[in-house]
Design a protein around this motif. Structure first.
Motif, PDB file in Angstrom:
ATOM      1  N   LEU A   1       5.763 -26.242 -11.294  1.00  0.00           N
ATOM      2  CA  LEU A   1       6.325 -25.174 -10.479  1.00  0.00           C
ATOM      3  C   LEU A   1       7.513 -24.521 -11.192  1.00  0.00           C
ATOM      4  O   LEU A   1       7.665 -23.298 -11.166  1.00  0.00           O
ATOM      5  CB  LEU A   1       6.738 -25.711  -9.115  1.00  0.00           C
ATOM      6  N   ALA A   2       8.346 -25.332 -11.838  1.00  0.00           N
ATOM      7  CA  ALA A   2       9.505 -24.789 -12.559  1.00  0.00           C
ATOM      8  C   ALA A   2       9.060 -23.857 -13.679  1.00  0.00           C
ATOM      9  O   ALA A   2       9.640 -22.782 -13.874  1.00  0.00           O
ATOM     10  CB  ALA A   2      10.357 -25.928 -13.123  1.00  0.00           C
ATOM     11  N   ILE A   3       8.008 -24.234 -14.397  1.00  0.00           N
ATOM     12  CA  ILE A   3       7.523 -23.386 -15.499  1.00  0.00           C
ATOM     13  C   ILE A   3       6.876 -22.125 -14.953  1.00  0.00           C
ATOM     14  O   ILE A   3       7.154 -21.023 -15.434  1.00  0.00           O
ATOM     15  CB  ILE A   3       6.568 -24.178 -16.412  1.00  0.00           C
TER      16      ILE A   3
ATOM     17  N   PHE B   1       8.065 -17.880 -15.503  1.00  0.00           N
ATOM     18  CA  PHE B   1       7.233 -16.974 -16.309  1.00  0.00           C
ATOM     19  C   PHE B   1       7.819 -15.564 -16.313  1.00  0.00           C
ATOM     20  O   PHE B   1       8.184 -15.032 -15.269  1.00  0.00           O
ATOM     21  CB  PHE B   1       5.818 -16.858 -15.733  1.00  0.00           C
ATOM     22  N   ASP B   2       7.874 -14.947 -17.482  1.00  0.00           N
ATOM     23  CA  ASP B   2       8.170 -13.522 -17.629  1.00  0.00           C
ATOM     24  C   ASP B   2       7.002 -12.906 -18.367  1.00  0.00           C
ATOM     25  O   ASP B   2       6.583 -13.434 -19.395  1.00  0.00           O
ATOM     26  CB  ASP B   2       9.444 -13.295 -18.460  1.00  0.00           C
ATOM     27  N   ARG B   3       6.490 -11.783 -17.860  1.00  0.00           N
ATOM     28  CA  ARG B   3       5.366 -11.104 -18.524  1.00  0.00           C
ATOM     29  C   ARG B   3       5.887 -10.252 -19.665  1.00  0.00           C
ATOM     30  O   ARG B   3       6.836  -9.503 -19.502  1.00  0.00           O
ATOM     31  CB  ARG B   3       4.625 -10.207 -17.539  1.00  0.00           C
ATOM     32  N   VAL B   4       5.230 -10.379 -20.799  1.00  0.00           N
ATOM     33  CA  VAL B   4       5.536  -9.546 -21.957  1.00  0.00           C
ATOM     34  C   VAL B   4       4.228  -8.915 -22.401  1.00  0.00           C
ATOM     35  O   VAL B   4       3.285  -9.622 -22.737  1.00  0.00           O
ATOM     36  CB  VAL B   4       6.135 -10.379 -23.123  1.00  0.00           C
ATOM     37  N   SER B   5       4.153  -7.587 -22.372  1.00  0.00           N
ATOM     38  CA  SER B   5       2.955  -6.889 -22.825  1.00  0.00           C
ATOM     39  C   SER B   5       3.265  -6.238 -24.162  1.00  0.00           C
ATOM     40  O   SER B   5       4.296  -5.569 -24.309  1.00  0.00           O
ATOM     41  CB  SER B   5       2.539  -5.812 -21.824  1.00  0.00           C
TER      42      SER B   5
ATOM     43  N   SER C   1     -13.485 -19.878 -12.910  1.00  0.00           N
ATOM     44  CA  SER C   1     -14.096 -19.587 -14.212  1.00  0.00           C
ATOM     45  C   SER C   1     -13.449 -20.394 -15.345  1.00  0.00           C
ATOM     46  O   SER C   1     -13.766 -20.190 -16.508  1.00  0.00           O
ATOM     47  CB  SER C   1     -14.041 -18.087 -14.521  1.00  0.00           C
ATOM     48  N   GLY C   2     -12.541 -21.328 -14.980  1.00  0.00           N
ATOM     49  CA  GLY C   2     -11.969 -22.237 -15.969  1.00  0.00           C
ATOM     50  C   GLY C   2     -10.815 -21.671 -16.776  1.00  0.00           C
ATOM     51  O   GLY C   2     -10.445 -22.228 -17.802  1.00  0.00           O
ATOM     52  N   LYS C   3     -10.207 -20.587 -16.311  1.00  0.00           N
ATOM     53  CA  LYS C   3      -9.115 -19.948 -17.052  1.00  0.00           C
ATOM     54  C   LYS C   3      -7.782 -20.267 -16.381  1.00  0.00           C
ATOM     55  O   LYS C   3      -7.308 -19.548 -15.508  1.00  0.00           O
ATOM     56  CB  LYS C   3      -9.357 -18.448 -17.137  1.00  0.00           C
ATOM     57  N   MET C   4      -7.188 -21.355 -16.813  1.00  0.00           N
ATOM     58  CA  MET C   4      -5.990 -21.876 -16.166  1.00  0.00           C
ATOM     59  C   MET C   4      -4.793 -20.936 -16.277  1.00  0.00           C
ATOM     60  O   MET C   4      -4.132 -20.644 -15.272  1.00  0.00           O
ATOM     61  CB  MET C   4      -5.630 -23.229 -16.779  1.00  0.00           C
ATOM     62  N   LEU C   5      -4.481 -20.482 -17.470  1.00  0.00           N
ATOM     63  CA  LEU C   5      -3.281 -19.682 -17.659  1.00  0.00           C
ATOM     64  C   LEU C   5      -3.357 -18.362 -16.899  1.00  0.00           C
ATOM     65  O   LEU C   5      -2.395 -17.942 -16.263  1.00  0.00           O
ATOM     66  CB  LEU C   5      -3.059 -19.425 -19.159  1.00  0.00           C
ATOM     67  N   GLN C   6      -4.530 -17.734 -16.921  1.00  0.00           N
ATOM     68  CA  GLN C   6      -4.699 -16.491 -16.172  1.00  0.00           C
ATOM     69  C   GLN C   6      -4.540 -16.749 -14.668  1.00  0.00           C
ATOM     70  O   GLN C   6      -3.986 -15.920 -13.950  1.00  0.00           O
ATOM     71  CB  GLN C   6      -6.068 -15.867 -16.470  1.00  0.00           C
ATOM     72  N   ALA C   7      -5.019 -17.905 -14.203  1.00  0.00           N
ATOM     73  CA  ALA C   7      -4.860 -18.271 -12.783  1.00  0.00           C
ATOM     74  C   ALA C   7      -3.382 -18.456 -12.449  1.00  0.00           C
ATOM     75  O   ALA C   7      -2.917 -17.992 -11.392  1.00  0.00           O
ATOM     76  CB  ALA C   7      -5.631 -19.551 -12.477  1.00  0.00           C
ATOM     77  N   LEU C   8      -2.637 -19.089 -13.349  1.00  0.00           N
ATOM     78  CA  LEU C   8      -1.206 -19.307 -13.119  1.00  0.00           C
ATOM     79  C   LEU C   8      -0.459 -17.980 -13.029  1.00  0.00           C
ATOM     80  O   LEU C   8       0.402 -17.796 -12.164  1.00  0.00           O
ATOM     81  CB  LEU C   8      -0.608 -20.158 -14.243  1.00  0.00           C
ATOM     82  N   VAL C   9      -0.797 -17.063 -13.917  1.00  0.00           N
ATOM     83  CA  VAL C   9      -0.112 -15.758 -13.929  1.00  0.00           C
ATOM     84  C   VAL C   9      -0.443 -14.977 -12.657  1.00  0.00           C
ATOM     85  O   VAL C   9       0.448 -14.410 -12.022  1.00  0.00           O
ATOM     86  CB  VAL C   9      -0.483 -14.951 -15.191  1.00  0.00           C
ATOM     87  N   ALA C  10      -1.710 -14.951 -12.261  1.00  0.00           N
ATOM     88  CA  ALA C  10      -2.095 -14.231 -11.042  1.00  0.00           C
ATOM     89  C   ALA C  10      -1.404 -14.837  -9.813  1.00  0.00           C
ATOM     90  O   ALA C  10      -0.939 -14.119  -8.924  1.00  0.00           O
ATOM     91  CB  ALA C  10      -3.613 -14.245 -10.870  1.00  0.00           C
ATOM     92  N   LYS C  11      -1.326 -16.172  -9.783  1.00  0.00           N
ATOM     93  CA  LYS C  11      -0.668 -16.837  -8.654  1.00  0.00           C
ATOM     94  C   LYS C  11       0.822 -16.530  -8.639  1.00  0.00           C
ATOM     95  O   LYS C  11       1.403 -16.254  -7.585  1.00  0.00           O
ATOM     96  CB  LYS C  11      -0.904 -18.350  -8.739  1.00  0.00           C
ATOM     97  N   LYS C  12       1.448 -16.509  -9.799  1.00  0.00           N
ATOM     98  CA  LYS C  12       2.879 -16.167  -9.884  1.00  0.00           C
ATOM     99  C   LYS C  12       3.101 -14.743  -9.369  1.00  0.00           C
ATOM    100  O   LYS C  12       4.041 -14.482  -8.625  1.00  0.00           O
ATOM    101  CB  LYS C  12       3.347 -16.298 -11.331  1.00  0.00           C
TER     102      LYS C  12
END
Length: 198
Positions: free
Chosen positions: A135-137, A141-145, A81-92
């Motif tokens: 990969l390093a970035i 990643f740390d999630r902050v809500s 769906s073209g959402k790169m950052l959300q894909a990165l977070v889900a993959k992490k």
């Protein structure tokens, strides 16, 4: 019309403005039953945000193998769906739940380069990075809500981190000092949304 009827009418209008998946994703509808969540997911099988929320529930219930698989599927749907950052977070989150083989990591990083993501600052940023840098970035990643009105950084605090807005809106306010009041370098309030970073 009584006050109670007005309140119910206002609540009904608010609920009808958003879809059921949006209410589940933003937390205004909470579901703790895997079976109930699964039946809703059957109605919206291609909704990556809903699938990610379902993955969170599986992880919370300690069903790690299922959660990892579900996070991976959500990452794929976000990419499509073209959402790169959300894909990165889900993959992490998938990789944190279950350590992947090196081949899977390389395939994902390669797919990042081939996908047609929406033009955004984060796409431009990641496009300039090598696979090792990406990969390093992703690994750091740390999630902050945050809840509405919460302050992430106070005026004068040093910036030591790189922040990405995965979802929602963030207000970045500048408080000019007395020395700089005469010169305005930028608007005092800038609104950052999905795929922005600072």
């Amino acid at each position: 019309m009584t006050e109670n009827q007005k309140t119910q009418n206002n609540n009904s209008q608010l609920i009808s403005q958003k879809s059921i998946p949006e209410h589940i994703i933003d937390g205004s509808i909470g579901i703790d039953s895997i079976e109930a969540f699964g039946s809703i997911l059957k109605q919206y099988p291609e909704h990556p945000g809903l699938l990610k929320k379902y993955s969170d529930l599986l992880f919370k219930q300690k069903l790690h193998d299922l959660a990892a698989k579900s996070y991976g599927e959500a990452a794929q749907l976000f990419m499509e769906s073209g959402k790169m950052l959300q894909a990165l977070v889900a993959k992490k989150l998938q990789w944190l739940t279950k350590l992947p083989p090196n081949k899977e990591i390389h395939q994902f990083l390669s797919a990042l380069d081939q996908e047609k993501f929406c033009d955004s600052p984060v796409k431009i940023f990641f496009k300039k990075l090598s696979a090792r840098e990406k990969l390093a970035i992703i690994s750091s990643f740390d999630r902050v809500s945050l809840v509405a009105g919460e302050i992430l950084k106070k005026p004068g605090e040093r910036d030591n981190d790189l922040f990405f807005v995965v979802s929602g809106t963030l207000k970045d306010s500048v408080f000019p000092s007395i020395d700089t009041k005469q010169k305005e370098y930028r608007k005092s309030n800038v609104y950052l949304t999905d795929d922005d970073f600072w």
